[in-house]
Motif scaffolding. Structure first.
Motif, PDB file in Angstrom:
ATOM      1  N   SER A  96       0.839  -1.200   0.000  1.00  0.00           N
ATOM      2  CA  SER A  96       0.000   0.000   0.000  1.00  0.00           C
ATOM      3  C   SER A  96       0.872   1.247   0.000  1.00  0.00           C
ATOM      4  O   SER A  96       2.085   1.181   0.192  1.00  0.00           O
ATOM      5  N   LEU A  97       0.220   2.387  -0.240  1.00  0.00           N
ATOM      6  CA  LEU A  97       0.841   3.703  -0.119  1.00  0.00           C
ATOM      7  C   LEU A  97       0.132   4.448   1.014  1.00  0.00           C
ATOM      8  O   LEU A  97      -1.104   4.526   1.035  1.00  0.00           O
ATOM      9  N   GLN A  98       0.929   5.002   1.947  1.00  0.00           N
ATOM     10  CA  GLN A  98       0.310   5.696   3.079  1.00  0.00           C
ATOM     11  C   GLN A  98      -0.498   6.893   2.614  1.00  0.00           C
ATOM     12  O   GLN A  98      -1.600   7.146   3.092  1.00  0.00           O
ATOM     13  N   LEU A  99       0.053   7.634   1.660  1.00  0.00           N
ATOM     14  CA  LEU A  99      -0.650   8.774   1.092  1.00  0.00           C
ATOM     15  C   LEU A  99      -0.398   8.772  -0.416  1.00  0.00           C
ATOM     16  O   LEU A  99       0.692   9.123  -0.870  1.00  0.00           O
ATOM     17  N   SER A 100      -1.386   8.363  -1.149  1.00  0.00           N
ATOM     18  CA  SER A 100      -1.208   8.211  -2.580  1.00  0.00           C
ATOM     19  C   SER A 100      -1.432   9.532  -3.296  1.00  0.00           C
ATOM     20  O   SER A 100      -2.453  10.206  -3.095  1.00  0.00           O
ATOM     21  N   ASN A 101      -0.426   9.920  -4.134  1.00  0.00           N
ATOM     22  CA  ASN A 101      -0.554  11.093  -5.000  1.00  0.00           C
ATOM     23  C   ASN A 101      -0.970  10.710  -6.412  1.00  0.00           C
ATOM     24  O   ASN A 101      -1.114  11.578  -7.273  1.00  0.00           O
ATOM     25  N   LEU A 102      -1.148   9.404  -6.646  1.00  0.00           N
ATOM     26  CA  LEU A 102      -1.414   8.930  -8.006  1.00  0.00           C
ATOM     27  C   LEU A 102      -2.904   8.901  -8.305  1.00  0.00           C
ATOM     28  O   LEU A 102      -3.441   7.938  -8.868  1.00  0.00           O
ATOM     29  N   THR A 103      -3.564   9.970  -7.941  1.00  0.00           N
ATOM     30  CA  THR A 103      -5.014  10.024  -8.114  1.00  0.00           C
ATOM     31  C   THR A 103      -5.421  10.256  -9.566  1.00  0.00           C
ATOM     32  O   THR A 103      -6.586  10.073  -9.910  1.00  0.00           O
ATOM     33  N   SER A 104      -4.466  10.658 -10.402  1.00  0.00           N
ATOM     34  CA  SER A 104      -4.783  10.899 -11.809  1.00  0.00           C
ATOM     35  C   SER A 104      -4.391   9.724 -12.700  1.00  0.00           C
ATOM     36  O   SER A 104      -4.643   9.753 -13.904  1.00  0.00           O
ATOM     37  N   LEU A 105      -3.761   8.703 -12.107  1.00  0.00           N
ATOM     38  CA  LEU A 105      -3.247   7.598 -12.910  1.00  0.00           C
ATOM     39  C   LEU A 105      -4.396   6.807 -13.538  1.00  0.00           C
ATOM     40  O   LEU A 105      -5.289   6.324 -12.840  1.00  0.00           O
ATOM     41  N   GLU A 106      -4.355   6.700 -14.870  1.00  0.00           N
ATOM     42  CA  GLU A 106      -5.384   5.986 -15.615  1.00  0.00           C
ATOM     43  C   GLU A 106      -4.867   4.679 -16.221  1.00  0.00           C
ATOM     44  O   GLU A 106      -5.626   3.727 -16.369  1.00  0.00           O
ATOM     45  N   THR A 107      -3.578   4.659 -16.580  1.00  0.00           N
ATOM     46  CA  THR A 107      -3.013   3.488 -17.252  1.00  0.00           C
ATOM     47  C   THR A 107      -1.782   3.023 -16.496  1.00  0.00           C
ATOM     48  O   THR A 107      -0.854   3.803 -16.264  1.00  0.00           O
ATOM     49  N   LEU A 108      -1.783   1.742 -16.119  1.00  0.00           N
ATOM     50  CA  LEU A 108      -0.653   1.162 -15.392  1.00  0.00           C
ATOM     51  C   LEU A 108      -0.312  -0.184 -16.016  1.00  0.00           C
ATOM     52  O   LEU A 108      -1.121  -1.112 -16.003  1.00  0.00           O
ATOM     53  N   PHE A 109       0.893  -0.263 -16.578  1.00  0.00           N
ATOM     54  CA  PHE A 109       1.403  -1.509 -17.139  1.00  0.00           C
ATOM     55  C   PHE A 109       2.595  -1.963 -16.311  1.00  0.00           C
ATOM     56  O   PHE A 109       3.642  -1.319 -16.304  1.00  0.00           O
ATOM     57  N   LEU A 110       2.426  -3.101 -15.620  1.00  0.00           N
ATOM     58  CA  LEU A 110       3.510  -3.697 -14.833  1.00  0.00           C
ATOM     59  C   LEU A 110       3.832  -5.099 -15.355  1.00  0.00           C
ATOM     60  O   LEU A 110       4.206  -5.993 -14.588  1.00  0.00           O
ATOM     61  N   VAL A 111       3.725  -5.292 -16.630  1.00  0.00           N
ATOM     62  CA  VAL A 111       3.843  -6.620 -17.229  1.00  0.00           C
ATOM     63  C   VAL A 111       5.264  -7.164 -17.089  1.00  0.00           C
ATOM     64  O   VAL A 111       6.249  -6.439 -17.218  1.00  0.00           O
ATOM     65  N   GLY A 112       5.369  -8.472 -16.837  1.00  0.00           N
ATOM     66  CA  GLY A 112       6.630  -9.184 -16.973  1.00  0.00           C
ATOM     67  C   GLY A 112       7.718  -8.796 -16.011  1.00  0.00           C
ATOM     68  O   GLY A 112       8.893  -8.741 -16.380  1.00  0.00           O
ATOM     69  N   ASN A 113       7.373  -8.537 -14.751  1.00  0.00           N
ATOM     70  CA  ASN A 113       8.392  -8.302 -13.740  1.00  0.00           C
ATOM     71  C   ASN A 113       8.549  -9.568 -12.886  1.00  0.00           C
ATOM     72  O   ASN A 113       8.088 -10.642 -13.259  1.00  0.00           O
ATOM     73  N   GLN A 114       9.187  -9.457 -11.747  1.00  0.00           N
ATOM     74  CA  GLN A 114       9.530 -10.637 -10.959  1.00  0.00           C
ATOM     75  C   GLN A 114       9.057 -10.491  -9.519  1.00  0.00           C
ATOM     76  O   GLN A 114       9.816 -10.676  -8.570  1.00  0.00           O
ATOM     77  N   PHE A 115       7.778 -10.174  -9.365  1.00  0.00           N
ATOM     78  CA  PHE A 115       7.273  -9.903  -8.020  1.00  0.00           C
ATOM     79  C   PHE A 115       7.139 -11.189  -7.200  1.00  0.00           C
ATOM     80  O   PHE A 115       7.547 -11.241  -6.041  1.00  0.00           O
ATOM     81  N   HIS A 116       6.512 -12.217  -7.752  1.00  0.00           N
ATOM     82  CA  HIS A 116       6.382 -13.510  -7.060  1.00  0.00           C
ATOM     83  C   HIS A 116       5.870 -13.321  -5.631  1.00  0.00           C
ATOM     84  O   HIS A 116       6.507 -13.725  -4.652  1.00  0.00           O
ATOM     85  N   GLN A 117       4.732 -12.694  -5.513  1.00  0.00           N
ATOM     86  CA  GLN A 117       4.128 -12.443  -4.214  1.00  0.00           C
ATOM     87  C   GLN A 117       2.622 -12.548  -4.351  1.00  0.00           C
ATOM     88  O   GLN A 117       2.080 -12.670  -5.446  1.00  0.00           O
ATOM     89  N   ARG A 118       1.937 -12.517  -3.234  1.00  0.00           N
ATOM     90  CA  ARG A 118       0.480 -12.610  -3.273  1.00  0.00           C
ATOM     91  C   ARG A 118      -0.101 -11.402  -3.999  1.00  0.00           C
ATOM     92  O   ARG A 118       0.441 -10.294  -3.937  1.00  0.00           O
ATOM     93  N   SER A 119      -1.197 -11.648  -4.670  1.00  0.00           N
ATOM     94  CA  SER A 119      -1.797 -10.583  -5.476  1.00  0.00           C
ATOM     95  C   SER A 119      -2.486  -9.530  -4.604  1.00  0.00           C
ATOM     96  O   SER A 119      -2.743  -8.413  -5.056  1.00  0.00           O
ATOM     97  N   THR A 120      -2.779  -9.894  -3.394  1.00  0.00           N
ATOM     98  CA  THR A 120      -3.411  -8.933  -2.482  1.00  0.00           C
ATOM     99  C   THR A 120      -2.860  -9.157  -1.063  1.00  0.00           C
ATOM    100  O   THR A 120      -2.562 -10.306  -0.698  1.00  0.00           O
ATOM    101  N   PRO A 121      -2.668  -8.086  -0.289  1.00  0.00           N
ATOM    102  CA  PRO A 121      -2.899  -6.684  -0.649  1.00  0.00           C
ATOM    103  C   PRO A 121      -1.815  -6.149  -1.581  1.00  0.00           C
ATOM    104  O   PRO A 121      -0.695  -6.644  -1.569  1.00  0.00           O
ATOM    105  N   ASN A 122      -2.189  -5.154  -2.376  1.00  0.00           N
ATOM    106  CA  ASN A 122      -1.249  -4.534  -3.292  1.00  0.00           C
ATOM    107  C   ASN A 122      -1.695  -3.114  -3.564  1.00  0.00           C
ATOM    108  O   ASN A 122      -2.896  -2.826  -3.630  1.00  0.00           O
ATOM    109  N   TRP A 123      -0.727  -2.232  -3.732  1.00  0.00           N
ATOM    110  CA  TRP A 123      -0.982  -0.804  -3.791  1.00  0.00           C
ATOM    111  C   TRP A 123      -1.913  -0.390  -4.921  1.00  0.00           C
ATOM    112  O   TRP A 123      -2.704   0.555  -4.787  1.00  0.00           O
ATOM    113  N   PHE A 124      -1.868  -1.097  -6.050  1.00  0.00           N
ATOM    114  CA  PHE A 124      -2.623  -0.625  -7.211  1.00  0.00           C
ATOM    115  C   PHE A 124      -4.121  -0.906  -7.094  1.00  0.00           C
ATOM    116  O   PHE A 124      -4.922  -0.309  -7.817  1.00  0.00           O
ATOM    117  N   TRP A 125      -4.529  -1.778  -6.164  1.00  0.00           N
ATOM    118  CA  TRP A 125      -5.966  -2.026  -6.002  1.00  0.00           C
ATOM    119  C   TRP A 125      -6.675  -0.841  -5.375  1.00  0.00           C
ATOM    120  O   TRP A 125      -7.915  -0.766  -5.412  1.00  0.00           O
TER     121      TRP A 125
END
Length: 990
Positions: free
Chosen positions: A242-271
């Motif tokens: 999560s983000l404590q205080l998110s400034n990304l209130t205008s973000l419309e498009t987010l591509f995080l394809v093909g990285n190496q996170f290997h973690q649970r899908s939730t919780p996650n900041w982008f939700w």
């Protein structure tokens, strides 16, 4: 669907979004072309000329850069108000299939660009600044709002000086997938400089290596105006919860394809970013259930969850996504009912859903029989590689907007008729391969669609050619293989298929001849194998790269002009092709795989490159050549000297003769598989074979090879040490050509290997076979001790030669060997005790040698089949499994080893005779107690005897000429009577 191909699809979607965003930016902030009254500043003209001087311009993109008015030069835009250069758009054509058609700039980017201090827009994308870092001085162009340096082959660290561009709104630093193949691409170890770009709306760092950065999200969170963020394949390893205080209130498009996170899908900041419209988290190693947070993303237009380890059913609150147009969740593990999933899709907002891809998601049961409202405007329905069963429902035919229907590789059955297809006017791709569906339509039915892609492999179309195909005249990719067609190919089919670049009709019973106009077809890949096509081979299409005509009835000679200069794969095996191999084959310089085996080719192979000019003497690029099972003759083909890339060579079962040339080990340095079995080669094994460091398969069996084995021949690392099978080795042994899921030409090299006492066919797994077979020759001398170094051997056959001396003591070092045959030689001495250590051994032959002493004991040796027969013909051997105990006296020295095994042979025959006696006693006892069987048997024997007796008497008398007419009649009467009795008795028995 291949992972790499899916990744490319993701990138392609990203590019569409980039183009849209870029177009918007240009529309709002890019100056318009100059008025005729605008003139160029002299200082800025000088800066541009200095910049051009440092560039390489092979395509003359800057040919207009001359004269005084730089505002009229291509790619240069000036302000109508001030006359300053404010835009420099020098985008190249980037990566293209044809390197000659590239229109790119290269060379160095001169710091003279600093003379353009009013520059607001700079685009140098899709050029080739190979092995050049992004210049630091660009960070001094303080008025830049738009900077695109993407896909231009930059390398090295991204300069942090870019953080000085505080007015920047658009920044594209995309590297490319090709860059990673060629060099290290671009990277950044600290992205704090991004935090100073407070006006940034669009950021793309696709394929930039950010693996060294852990806390990347807090930096991105300092960009409050950010709308588009692309961090595809950046090797990121953390995605904060999560983000404590998110400034990304205008973000419309987010591509995080093909990285190496290997973690649970939730919780996650982008939700928590409910403003997101386009979210792609594919190929990240996320795991866990599909989460309820999806239902909160009410602004979502496109959602990509593919190729993670998400499990379970989609959440029921997905119905809240009333703006959803695209849902991709392929290669997931939904593992549930397709009916339930479809009813969880949103029905609200006029059914906006257009594309649905749930392929390879372990979906089960049958499609719902009633229409699903959420799918009414669907254009893509992709459900391939699932476990769907049952019939195809009729409501599929009501999806009138459908352009792609892909149900490939399921368990669907039943019949498809006109009712399923007559309203699909927009259908472009129809893919039903690998199902048990029968397509039954009227011969006069005219389909409403004009397909580009049609895959019906393993469906039921036959036995007649489907007439509705004649209306599909714009096909690009057609696969009707294994569809039970048993018919003569109609002329209209060749006309309709002439537009197809990928054409597969393999594994049917299609007869007829190939069209004489075949050269005018557009085919790139064609597979006509395993049919009944006959006639000669015509001139091939000029664009053809892969052609499989194997397993047909093609006759006549090979064409003098193949007509396909770019041909890479040519498979003509198992036909009735005759005549010599023409020199035109040498004109196919792109050829990599050639299989002409199992035909009637004859004559010698001419060295057709001898008299060619020096400019063409680069030789042939062929890597896989099979000419086995023909009638080819002459010496070892000298043409092969011009084939330095050769890896697989099979000349077995022909009529080649002469000695093996030394240049095999000098010219064919890539050779891994050499099979010369069943020819008449003679002479010694060339010492030069030791130079073939990749050799792992050598078969010289059934020739007239003589002399001793050179000790140096046991040095090839392919037999002596473990090595990875390269992609190229796998490619040349098993080649599959096609597009997407449609593998059109599917060829696997096959070798027959005499191992474990029988001939076995190895196909694709032949690349893992390590084999040395020198059997049935006239090789003399001792078996070199160096043979123990070939620790990767799986099959060793030295039988039926004249080897003498002892079996090497280190034979136990061959820990991988599964079949070992040293039989029918002159080997003497004891069997090495190390032989019992061969835990992989399943077949052993040592019979007919002069071996002596006690047979080694060992768990593996005791598990072998026919243990006694392994040692037959070695009179000096003793101990189990032989009946001769080691305390018995030794045999008389000097006896031939072929006769020395008489004691063992006597025991063998006594045992066999006992079995026969027991069998006869069983029959005797049966007759003794079964009177009717006994009477019937004796009667049958008597009548058979009478028949044979009469036939012999009549034949003998006739030959002697002693019978007159009366006596002949009498004999004939007796014969008929006896025969009649015999038939009567036989009928009674039956």
């Amino acid at each position: 669907m291949d992972t790499l191909q899916l990744s490319y699809i993701q990138i392609a979607i990203a590019f569409l979004l980039f183009a849209q965003a870029k177009s918007t930016t240009e529309h709002t902030s890019t100056p318009q072309p100059n008025d005729t009254n605008t003139t160029c500043m002299a200082s800025e003209r000088s800066a541009l000329l200095a910049f051009r001087a440092g560039l390489s311009d092979p395509a003359n993109l800057l040919s207009s850069w001359k004269g005084d008015d730089c505002c009229g030069w291509k790619g240069v835009y000036c302000s109508n108000r001030t006359g300053h250069v404010v835009k420099l758009d020098l985008q190249g054509s980037g990566y293209t299939i044809d390197s000659d058609s590239r229109k790119v700039l290269a060379g160095n980017i001169s710091s003279s660009l600093l003379g353009l201090q009013h520059l607001r827009y700079l685009d140098l994308s899709f050029n080739e600044f190979d092995k050049m870092q992004i210049p630091e001085f660009i960070g001094s162009l303080h008025k830049l709002r738009y900077l695109d340096l993407s896909m231009s082959m930059f390398i090295g660290r991204i300069p942090p000086q870019l953080g000085n561009l505080s007015n920047l709104q658009y920044l594209d630093l995309r590297s490319s997938y090709q860059d990673r193949d060629i060099h290290d691409g671009t990277y950044s170890t600290d992205i704090m400089w991004l935090s100073r770009l407070t006006s940034l709306e669009h950021l793309d760092m696709t394929y930039v290596d950010l693996s060294a950065i852990v806390h990347w999200l807090p930096v991105v969170n300092m960009l409050p105006t950010l709308k588009f963020l692309f961090l595809t394949s950046c090797q990121l390893r953390t995605s904060p919860e999560s983000l404590q205080l998110s400034n990304l209130t205008s973000l419309e498009t987010l591509f995080l394809v093909g990285n190496q996170f290997h973690q649970r899908s939730t919780p996650n900041w982008f939700w928590d970013l409910t403003s997101l419209k386009y979210l792609d988290i594919s190929y990240n190693g996320f795991y866990g259930p599909f989460l309820d947070e999806i239902g909160n993303m009410t602004s979502m237009v496109e959602l990509h969850l593919s190729a993670n380890s998400l499990v379970g059913m989609m959440p029921s609150n997905m119905k809240n996504l009333c703006n959803l147009e695209v849902l991709y969740s392929y290669t997931s593990n939904i593992n549930g009912s397709i009916t339930e999933l479809l009813h969880r899709l949103p029905n609200c907002s006029r059914n906006k859903l257009q594309k649905l891809d749930l392929s390879d998601s372990n979906l089960t049961v049958s499609l719902p029989t009633a229409p699903v409202q959420a799918l009414s405007n669907l254009s893509w329905l992709v459900l391939d590689h699932n476990k769907l069963t049952g019939h195809l429902p009729l409501w599929i035919g009501e999806l009138t907007e459908l352009t792609i229907l892909d149900l490939n590789s399921n368990n669907l059955d039943g019949v498809i008729h006109e009712g399923h297809l007559s309203r699909l006017d927009m259908l472009d791709s129809f893919i039903l391969s690998h199902n048990s569906i029968t397509i039954t339509v009227s011969p006069t039915w005219v389909p409403p669609f004009s397909l580009r892609i049609l895959h019906l492999r393993s469906c039921q179309l036959g036995p007649k050619f489907p007439m509705w195909l004649r209306w599909q005249t714009h096909l690009w990719n057609l696969d009707i293989s294994n569809t039970s067609i048993n018919d003569i190919v109609p002329g209209w089919f060749w006309i309709g298929a002439s537009s197809a670049e990928y054409l597969n009709i393999r594994n049917n019973q299609i007869s007829g001849v190939l069209p004489s106009t075949m050269e005018f077809m557009r085919g790139v890949v064609m597979d006509f194998s395993s049919n009944q096509l006959d006639g000669p081979i015509p001139k091939l299409p000029s664009n053809l790269t892969s052609f499989d005509l194997s397993g047909n009835r093609v006759i006549g000679p090979l064409p003098l002009d193949f007509g396909a200069p770019g041909l890479r794969t040519l498979l003509l095996y198992n036909n009735m092709i005759s005549g010599a191999i023409p020199s035109s084959l040498c004109s196919l310089r792109a050829l990599r795989l050639l299989d002409l085996s199992r035909n009637g080719l004859n004559g010698s192979i001419t060295d057709c490159l001898v008299n060619e000019s020096s400019t063409n003497m680069t030789g042939l690029g062929i890597a896989n050549l099979s000419l086995r099972n023909n009638n080819l003759s002459g010496e070892f083909p000298s043409l092969l000297q011009k084939c330095p890339r050769l890896i697989f060579l099979d000349l077995g079962h022909d009529q080649f003769s002469g000695t093996l040339p030394a240049w095999i080990g000098e010219k064919l340095l890539s050779l891994s598989f050499l099979r010369l079995r069943s020819n008449t080669f003679y002479g010694p094994i060339p010492v030069e074979l030791s130079k073939l460091v990749n050799l792992q398969y050598l078969d010289l069996a059934y020739n007239n090879i003589s002399g001793s084995i050179p000790r140096s021949i046991f040095s090839p690392t392919g037999m002596a040490q473990t090595r990875d099978k390269t992609d190229y080795l796998q490619y040349t042994s098993s080649s599959e050509f096609g597009v997407g899921q449609n593998q059109l030409v599917d060829y696997t090299v096959n070798f027959t290997v005499l191992t474990k006492g029988q001939e076995r066919l190895y196909t694709g797994e032949i690349i893992y076979m390590v084999n040395l077979d020198l059997s049935c020759n006239s090789i003399t001398g001792e078996i070199p001790a160096e043979i123990g170094t070939l620790v990767e051997l799986k099959n060793l056959n030295l039988s039926s030669n004249n080897f003498n001396g002892k079996i090497p003591e280190n034979i136990g070092a061959l820990v991988q060997v599964e079949s070992l045959d040293l039989s029918q030689n002159e080997l003497s001495g004891e069997i090495p005790s190390s032989l019992s250590a061969l835990t992989s051994l399943s077949r052993l032959n040592l019979f007919f040698n002069n071996l002596e002493g006690k047979i080694p004991a060992g768990n593996q040796l005791q598990t072998l089949e026919d243990q006694a027969s392994i040692y037959i013909g070695n009179a000096g051997l003793c101990g189990p499994p032989l009946s001769r105990k080691c305390s018995q006296p030794e045999p008389i020295p000097g006896e031939s080893h072929r006769d020395a095994g008489d004691g063992d042979m006597v025991s063998f025959f006594v045992a066999t005779g006992s079995r026969y006696v027991m069998g006869l006693w069983v029959v005797f006892c049966t007759f003794l107690f079964k009177r009717r069987w006994r009477a019937s048997w004796y009667s049958l024997c008597d009548n058979l005897y009478n028949r044979v007796y009469v036939q012999v008497i009549v034949t003998w008398a006739s030959l002697r000429g002693k019978l007159n007419g009366t006596s002949q009649d009498m004999y004939a009467f007796k014969v008929h009577a006896i025969v009649g009795d015999w038939y009567a008795e036989t009928s009674y028995l039956v």
